[in-house]
Structures are given as structure tokens and as C-alpha cells.
Design a protein around this motif. Sequence first.
Motif, short mmCIF file in Angstrom:
data_model
loop_
_atom_site.label_atom_id
_atom_site.label_comp_id
_atom_site.label_asym_id
_atom_site.label_seq_id
_atom_site.Cartn_x
_atom_site.Cartn_y
_atom_site.Cartn_z
N TYR A 1 0.82 -1.21 0.00
CA TYR A 1 0.00 0.00 0.00
C TYR A 1 0.85 1.26 0.00
O TYR A 1 1.88 1.32 0.68
CB TYR A 1 -0.94 -0.03 1.22
CG TYR A 1 -1.83 -1.26 1.19
CD1 TYR A 1 -2.92 -1.32 0.33
CD2 TYR A 1 -1.54 -2.38 1.96
CE1 TYR A 1 -3.72 -2.46 0.26
CE2 TYR A 1 -2.32 -3.53 1.90
CZ TYR A 1 -3.41 -3.56 1.04
OH TYR A 1 -4.19 -4.69 0.96
N TYR A 40 -10.18 -4.59 2.61
CA TYR A 40 -10.85 -5.63 1.83
C TYR A 40 -9.83 -6.60 1.22
O TYR A 40 -9.93 -7.82 1.38
CB TYR A 40 -11.65 -4.93 0.73
CG TYR A 40 -12.50 -5.81 -0.15
CD1 TYR A 40 -13.38 -6.75 0.40
CD2 TYR A 40 -12.45 -5.69 -1.53
CE1 TYR A 40 -14.19 -7.53 -0.40
CE2 TYR A 40 -13.27 -6.46 -2.36
CZ TYR A 40 -14.12 -7.38 -1.79
OH TYR A 40 -14.93 -8.14 -2.60
N THR A 41 -8.83 -6.04 0.53
CA THR A 41 -7.82 -6.89 -0.11
C THR A 41 -7.09 -7.74 0.93
O THR A 41 -6.90 -8.94 0.76
CB THR A 41 -6.75 -6.02 -0.83
OG1 THR A 41 -7.38 -4.91 -1.44
CG2 THR A 41 -6.01 -6.82 -1.85
N ASP A 46 4.41 0.47 -0.02
CA ASP A 46 5.07 0.98 -1.21
C ASP A 46 5.48 2.41 -0.88
O ASP A 46 4.63 3.28 -0.77
CB ASP A 46 4.03 0.94 -2.35
CG ASP A 46 4.63 1.15 -3.72
OD1 ASP A 46 5.82 1.51 -3.80
OD2 ASP A 46 3.89 0.96 -4.70
N TRP A 83 6.97 1.29 -10.22
CA TRP A 83 6.31 -0.02 -10.38
C TRP A 83 7.31 -1.17 -10.56
O TRP A 83 7.06 -2.29 -10.14
CB TRP A 83 5.29 0.00 -11.53
CG TRP A 83 3.97 0.53 -11.06
CD1 TRP A 83 3.49 1.79 -11.23
CD2 TRP A 83 2.98 -0.18 -10.29
NE1 TRP A 83 2.26 1.92 -10.63
CE2 TRP A 83 1.91 0.72 -10.05
CE3 TRP A 83 2.87 -1.48 -9.80
CZ2 TRP A 83 0.77 0.37 -9.34
CZ3 TRP A 83 1.73 -1.84 -9.09
CH2 TRP A 83 0.70 -0.91 -8.87
N HIS A 132 -9.95 -7.99 -7.75
CA HIS A 132 -11.28 -7.80 -7.18
C HIS A 132 -11.83 -6.43 -7.57
O HIS A 132 -11.11 -5.59 -8.11
CB HIS A 132 -11.26 -7.98 -5.66
CG HIS A 132 -10.46 -6.95 -4.93
ND1 HIS A 132 -10.80 -5.61 -4.90
CD2 HIS A 132 -9.32 -7.06 -4.20
CE1 HIS A 132 -9.91 -4.95 -4.18
NE2 HIS A 132 -8.99 -5.81 -3.74
N TRP A 162 -14.21 -2.77 -6.85
CA TRP A 162 -14.06 -1.60 -5.99
C TRP A 162 -15.31 -1.35 -5.17
O TRP A 162 -16.43 -1.58 -5.63
CB TRP A 162 -13.74 -0.37 -6.85
CG TRP A 162 -12.27 -0.19 -6.93
CD1 TRP A 162 -11.35 -1.15 -7.25
CD2 TRP A 162 -11.54 1.01 -6.64
NE1 TRP A 162 -10.08 -0.62 -7.17
CE2 TRP A 162 -10.18 0.71 -6.81
CE3 TRP A 162 -11.91 2.29 -6.26
CZ2 TRP A 162 -9.18 1.64 -6.60
CZ3 TRP A 162 -10.92 3.24 -6.06
CH2 TRP A 162 -9.56 2.90 -6.23
N1 MSP Z 1 1.19 0.74 -4.29
C1 MSP Z 1 0.30 0.25 -5.26
C2 MSP Z 1 0.36 -1.25 -5.34
C3 MSP Z 1 1.70 -1.85 -5.61
S1 MSP Z 1 1.67 -3.57 -5.60
C4 MSP Z 1 3.13 -4.04 -6.17
C5 MSP Z 1 -1.13 0.70 -4.96
N2 MSP Z 1 -1.39 1.05 -3.70
S2 MSP Z 1 -2.78 1.61 -3.18
O1 MSP Z 1 -2.57 1.82 -1.79
O2 MSP Z 1 -3.18 2.72 -3.95
O3 MSP Z 1 -3.87 0.54 -3.42
C6 MSP Z 1 -3.78 -0.71 -2.87
C7 MSP Z 1 -5.00 -1.55 -3.13
O4 MSP Z 1 -6.16 -0.98 -2.54
C8 MSP Z 1 -5.31 -1.74 -4.61
O5 MSP Z 1 -5.46 -3.13 -4.86
C9 MSP Z 1 -6.62 -1.04 -4.81
O6 MSP Z 1 -7.40 -1.68 -5.76
C10 MSP Z 1 -7.24 -1.17 -3.42
N3 MSP Z 1 -8.28 -0.19 -3.24
C11 MSP Z 1 -8.15 1.17 -3.11
N4 MSP Z 1 -9.39 1.72 -3.04
C12 MSP Z 1 -10.34 0.75 -3.13
C13 MSP Z 1 -11.75 0.71 -3.06
N5 MSP Z 1 -12.49 1.79 -2.94
N6 MSP Z 1 -12.34 -0.51 -3.11
C14 MSP Z 1 -11.62 -1.68 -3.19
N7 MSP Z 1 -10.30 -1.66 -3.26
C15 MSP Z 1 -9.63 -0.47 -3.33
O7 MSP Z 1 -1.94 0.69 -5.85
#
Ligand code: MSP
Length: 509
Positions: free
Chosen positions: A12, A24-25, A50, A225, A286, A288
Motif C-alpha cells: 500500500y 478488503y484486499t 510501497d 512499479w 477484485h 471496488w
Molecule cells: N502501491 C500500489 C500497489 C503496488 S503492488 C506491487 C497501490 N497502492 S494503493 O494503496 O493505492 O492501493 C492498494 C490496493 O487498494 C489496490 O489493490 C486497490 O485496488 C485497493 N483499493 C483502493 N481503493 C479501493 C476501493 N475503494 N475498493 C476496493 N479496493 C480499493 O496501488
Amino acid sequence: MDKYYYITTPIYYVNDVPHIGHAYTTLACDVMARYKRSRGYEVAFLTGTDEHGQKVETAAKANGETPLELADRVVKRFQALWDKLNCTHTDFIRTTQERHKHTVCKQFKKIEAKGDIYLGYYEDWYCTPCETFWTETQLLDGTCPDCGRETSKLKEESYFFKMSKYQDQLIKYIEENPDFIQPKTRRNEILSFVREGLRDLSISRTTFNWGIPVPDNDKHVIYVWFDALTNYISALGYPEDKDGDFKKFWPAVHVIGKDILRFHAVYWPTFLMAAELPLPKTVFAHGWWTVEGQKMSKSLRNVVEPNMLVDKYGVDAIRYFLLREVPFGLDGDFSHSALVHRINSDLANDLGNLVSRSTAMLSKYFDGTLPEAGALDEVDQALVDKFPVALQTVDKQLEEMAFNKALMTIWELISASNKYIDDTAPWALAKDPAQQQRLGTVMYNLLEGIRIIGLLVAPFMPETGARIMQILGSDSNNLNLEGQDQWGGLQAGAQVEKAAPLFPRIETE
Ligand code: MSP
């Protein structure tokens, strides 16, 4: 067959605080990890953060802190939330850790040595206020599609990865491995994207500093990435593999949101191909969550904060709701009314009542001591026979990450058990001394069914699973299905507690 299972969440970004989408994830992965463990697998379950890239650098600057200070602060919030949600990850990786930077550099050099990384020029339309490159086709009347301001052609030195070289190999792989990208609709999406043609990928930047420097050319930092995706193998100690984890656990099952599918199903596999490593077993994307029908966003002030939900409704109720409400892979909507409805009907009514009715009757008729089961009637046999079938179905459904379906299968057992009470009417049997043995059989069947139901719900609701074992006088530290999923596990003579309701009903105005 060796039973090893490796599951990962995305790492994240630390420029945002954790919300329900992140939870959720991670929870979906935790359910899989717990289930596989309960089936005798040795499980590696990885999550993390991340921490490099321009977004983090910018967010830190705005806060008057260094990127690492910001990361150190936010990472604690993620870790605290995963603890609170009872997540059982076996490792937590941060991209600022030495072990990760080491692997990223090794990986970069390996692919470079193979001739798949070259130095060139990146040329595209640049929006200076947004600090973003756009392709010709993305521009709106020549202006930035985000802010509408003028863009200019900009040329920047960059390292490129020969992604185009792997186009055909990737298409072939996706075609030959139907389970590689899931669900199916996502697989088709990726296939058509790749068939349209892959361009070489710019994998370094010179416009900011917060990242891993390119080995032997620190004018460049490695594209975030390329850096981030490598976490899945750096956590296993690749390439040295001193502890043998890479050999044991790779390839992984990656669970991600649909927004980051292209990175996982196109970029990552081609990096791996270049490094001559096996591709992930599965990339599952999955959907959103929206909130009360709206996109979740800071500006709408509708971000659902998981800590608050857990304090209000309990951790198991939240875990259950998120995985039950929406088929994994589809988008869903979070609403308080839907959450309360699920808690009251599925948890308080169906499961909660089954446990409190059954244990109350056992306490009343047998003083809480489990009687022996006698011969089975037709109605008993019908109930008992449902269990092995459901166990197999759940196994198959979880293999496909169909969490909601697996829960429906478990709830059919709960409904069948509640109906069994109505059909056998223990209160009537209790009035007739000649029916004492029959009453004992009914009580045994009910409580034995509850035991297996408890083990089945445990990956989803670990506290509830453990509590049910405790009520039954069984070992609440052993929630394994393997070796305990056969009918007849409860021993006559067991002391069963008269249980208070597992889930209090939530009153609504
Ligand atoms: N840092 C990258 C991922 C790198 S993996 C090598 C990233 N981070 S993130 O924090 O933005 O998102 C992480 C996860 O949270 C993603 O899988 C994203 O789909 C999920 N979600 C963020 N908002 C969401 C919703 N509203 N609903 C469901 N999942 C969501 O992307």
C-alpha cells in the motif's frame, strides 16, 4: 505433494491512510491464508508498503517532513490496522528496507545483462503543473486531460525495458493458463490489451530523487512499479534464497484491485520472463467499493475508516460483511444499513440463534453434558449427509476465491440445522421419558454440526470460530479442518457451555 501456499496483497502507498478498500484486499488474503493453513498447508502471507515515488515525495514535502518520516508514521497505521483485523501475515515488507533494495538492484542488473534494458529517450507530452507525461492520444485538444492546461513536448533520458519482445510469449502464456488471470472478464480485457501491441516501457526517472538509484547511474531512480512489483520476490530472499523460501513458495497468488491489474498481469509477468523466473500462479483482481452509492474520496469526506467500524460492530462482523456482501471480482457498495442487516439476519439470527438455542437445550435437558448419539433416523441422516458435501463445495469455492458462495454454502448448513431443531422438536421429546435416548441423539447431532460449522467459519471469523470451540469444550487453539472435519469428532461426555448470544442484535431507529 508438498503443501506450500504463497499469497500476497498489494503493497500500500504510504501517502494515504488505510481505508475499507485496503482492508478488503488484506482480509480476503487472510481468509485464504487461514483456510489453507487449516487444510495443512505451510503458508507464506505477505503484505507491506510501497514507499518510493513522486507521490510520496510530494506528500511528504507538503507535510514538511522527509519521505521516510512520512513512511515511518503511516506504516504504523497499516500495521496497527492489520493487527486489529486479526490478520495473520507472515511478513511485512517495506520498499525502503535494505533487503528489498538489494533484490531490486539484482533484478535490474540481471535483466540488463540479458540485453533487455537499454538507455534511450522518453519523449511525450508533458504537463508541468501536473508533472505528468501524456501520449498524443491521451491529450484533449492538445491540452492536459487532467487540468486542461497547455502541454509541451519533452524529452527525457530514460532506461527502457524491452517489453515488446515478450508480447507473443505473454499471449501464449495467458491462453494456455486459464487460471492465471481471474476473473475471466479481466483475463479477456488483458488479452485484448496485449494483442493490441506492447511498447517498450520506461523504467527510470530523472525528475525526482525518492527511489532506488539505477545501479551504476544514480542520475536515474528506478520506476516505482518496477521497484514495487519486485517486493513479491524480495520478501522471499531472492536471489540468494538463504532460507530456501523462494524455492519453497514461489510462484505466488497475487490478490489486487482491478485498477492495478495491468501492472500485475502485463508488466510483472514480462519482467519475470526476462529474469527467467516462473510467472505467478494467479493474479486475482477484485472490484471496488463505493460508499452509500458514491465513489470513496477524501474530498467527499466519505472515506470509511475500518478502525471505527471494528470498534462499533466487532472485527468478525466486519470481516464477514466484506466477504459476504459482494461477489469477489465485482464492484460493491458499502452502506451502514446493509451492514446492520447482515449482522442481524445472518449473524445474530441464523448463526447466533443456532448456537444459543442448542446450548440452552443441552444445558436444560442434560445439564450441559453431551449425550451419546443413538441410531440415526432419516431426518438425522439427511442432516449429517449435508456436511461432507458442503465441506467439498466450500473447498472448491475457496479455490476460486468465491468467498460469498463459500459463505452461502456454510449458511445452508446453519439453516438446515435450525430447521432440524424445528423438525425434531426437542422440547416435545423432553416431555416424554421414553424419548430420552432420541433426545440425546438430536442434541448430539446439533452440537456436532455446530462444531464443524465453527471450523468452517473460522477462516472468515476467527474469534467466533475459537469461541464456538470453547463453548463446546474443545481446543479453541486448534481450528484445523484437516483431521477434524469428519462427522463424530465431539465425544460424548463433553461439557458444553450455555452460551450467551454470539452477536447481539443491533437496534435500528
Ligand atoms: N502501491 C500500489 C500497489 C503496488 S503492488 C506491487 C497501490 N497502492 S494503493 O494503496 O493505492 O492501493 C492498494 C490496493 O487498494 C489496490 O489493490 C486497490 O485496488 C485497493 N483499493 C483502493 N481503493 C479501493 C476501493 N475503494 N475498493 C476496493 N479496493 C480499493 O496501488
